[in-house]
Design a protein around this motif. Sequence first.
Motif, PDB file in Angstrom:
ATOM      1  N   HIS A  23     -16.217 -66.196   8.396  1.00 12.53           N
ATOM      2  CA  HIS A  23     -15.482 -67.228   9.140  1.00 12.53           C
ATOM      3  C   HIS A  23     -16.073 -67.435  10.537  1.00 12.53           C
ATOM      4  O   HIS A  23     -16.224 -68.587  10.993  1.00 12.53           O
TER       5      HIS A  23
ATOM      6  N   PHE B 240     -19.113 -69.517  10.231  1.00  9.89           N
ATOM      7  CA  PHE B 240     -18.778 -70.919   9.993  1.00  9.89           C
ATOM      8  C   PHE B 240     -18.408 -71.625  11.299  1.00  9.89           C
ATOM      9  O   PHE B 240     -18.786 -72.773  11.527  1.00  9.89           O
ATOM     10  N   LYS B 241     -17.666 -70.934  12.154  1.00  5.67           N
ATOM     11  CA  LYS B 241     -17.245 -71.531  13.421  1.00  5.67           C
ATOM     12  C   LYS B 241     -18.435 -71.827  14.337  1.00  5.67           C
ATOM     13  O   LYS B 241     -18.345 -72.700  15.205  1.00  5.67           O
TER      14      LYS B 241
ATOM     15  N   LEU C  76     -20.175 -77.963  10.405  1.00  4.04           N
ATOM     16  CA  LEU C  76     -19.015 -77.655   9.580  1.00  4.04           C
ATOM     17  C   LEU C  76     -17.701 -78.064  10.252  1.00  4.04           C
ATOM     18  O   LEU C  76     -16.685 -78.225   9.579  1.00  4.04           O
TER      19      LEU C  76
ATOM     20  N   VAL D 167     -15.400 -76.542  12.104  1.00  3.28           N
ATOM     21  CA  VAL D 167     -14.278 -75.658  11.773  1.00  3.28           C
ATOM     22  C   VAL D 167     -13.304 -75.605  12.944  1.00  3.28           C
ATOM     23  O   VAL D 167     -13.661 -75.222  14.055  1.00  3.28           O
TER      24      VAL D 167
ATOM     25  N   THR E  30     -10.979 -69.859   7.156  1.00  5.03           N
ATOM     26  CA  THR E  30     -11.678 -70.669   6.151  1.00  5.03           C
ATOM     27  C   THR E  30     -12.007 -69.849   4.910  1.00  5.03           C
ATOM     28  O   THR E  30     -12.460 -70.397   3.913  1.00  5.03           O
TER      29      THR E  30
ATOM     30  N   PHE F  57     -20.062 -75.580   2.637  1.00  3.18           N
ATOM     31  CA  PHE F  57     -19.575 -74.274   3.073  1.00  3.18           C
ATOM     32  C   PHE F  57     -20.207 -73.151   2.243  1.00  3.18           C
ATOM     33  O   PHE F  57     -20.510 -72.073   2.768  1.00  3.18           O
TER      34      PHE F  57
ATOM     35  N   ALA G  31     -23.597 -72.566   3.593  1.00  2.05           N
ATOM     36  CA  ALA G  31     -23.522 -71.838   4.858  1.00  2.05           C
ATOM     37  C   ALA G  31     -23.281 -70.359   4.619  1.00  2.05           C
ATOM     38  O   ALA G  31     -23.813 -69.498   5.338  1.00  2.05           O
ATOM     39  N   CYS G  32     -22.505 -70.041   3.598  1.00  5.24           N
ATOM     40  CA  CYS G  32     -22.251 -68.644   3.241  1.00  5.24           C
ATOM     41  C   CYS G  32     -23.543 -67.953   2.812  1.00  5.24           C
ATOM     42  O   CYS G  32     -23.829 -66.819   3.208  1.00  5.24           O
TER      43      CYS G  32
END
Length: 199
Positions: free
Chosen positions: A14, A17-18, A23, A25, A30, A105, A108-109
């Motif tokens: 998470h 992601f931020k 994204l 966020v 998430t 997403f 991105a992971c």
Amino acid sequence: MIDKCMDILKNQIHQYFKSIPDLNVTSNETVSVSPLVKEDGSIVIPKDHLGLTLINIEEEKIHKAQTAVHKTVDGQIMHMNPELKINLYILLASNFNTYATGLKFLSACISFFQSKNVFTAANTPDFEPKIDKIIVELHTMGLEQQNHLWGYLGAKYLPSICYKVRMLIVQEGLAQDQQPGISETSFEGMGITAEVNES
């Protein structure tokens, strides 16, 4: 320990992601640690989330511990069962309102674990003290394996990726017995004294 490991990975994903402007966020979460489906087959993963699901636990046999004898700081000898090393298999499944966003997403992971696949107290805030380190490796499944997995889980396929997480070490530390260490052995009648190295 397994729950702590999953929480560490959830929070780290998470935070990554931020950090990605694309994204966008804005929510506090998430990634959700959850099963994939309920008993009726409906998806449990919240909308606009990646679901982090444990799908298998296996014993690490290659690096299996054998030592059952441990020496304490005061020279006592303890016998306890060897530590258990386990690997986890986790599934990250995308459940977003739009298919393209879910793929973004999920991509991105993949990028996150490519850039950081070893987690320790030195590089991860709020790391669990009982965990030495976490190593995350991509685990590729063929189409037939995926079909069996999703059928076994009772869910309709979602865009997903599987990782192997190794090695969690389980050692409860309960001694079966405790005895004083041997520092010297005498052979009576032979005039021989042998020192015993306990290390």
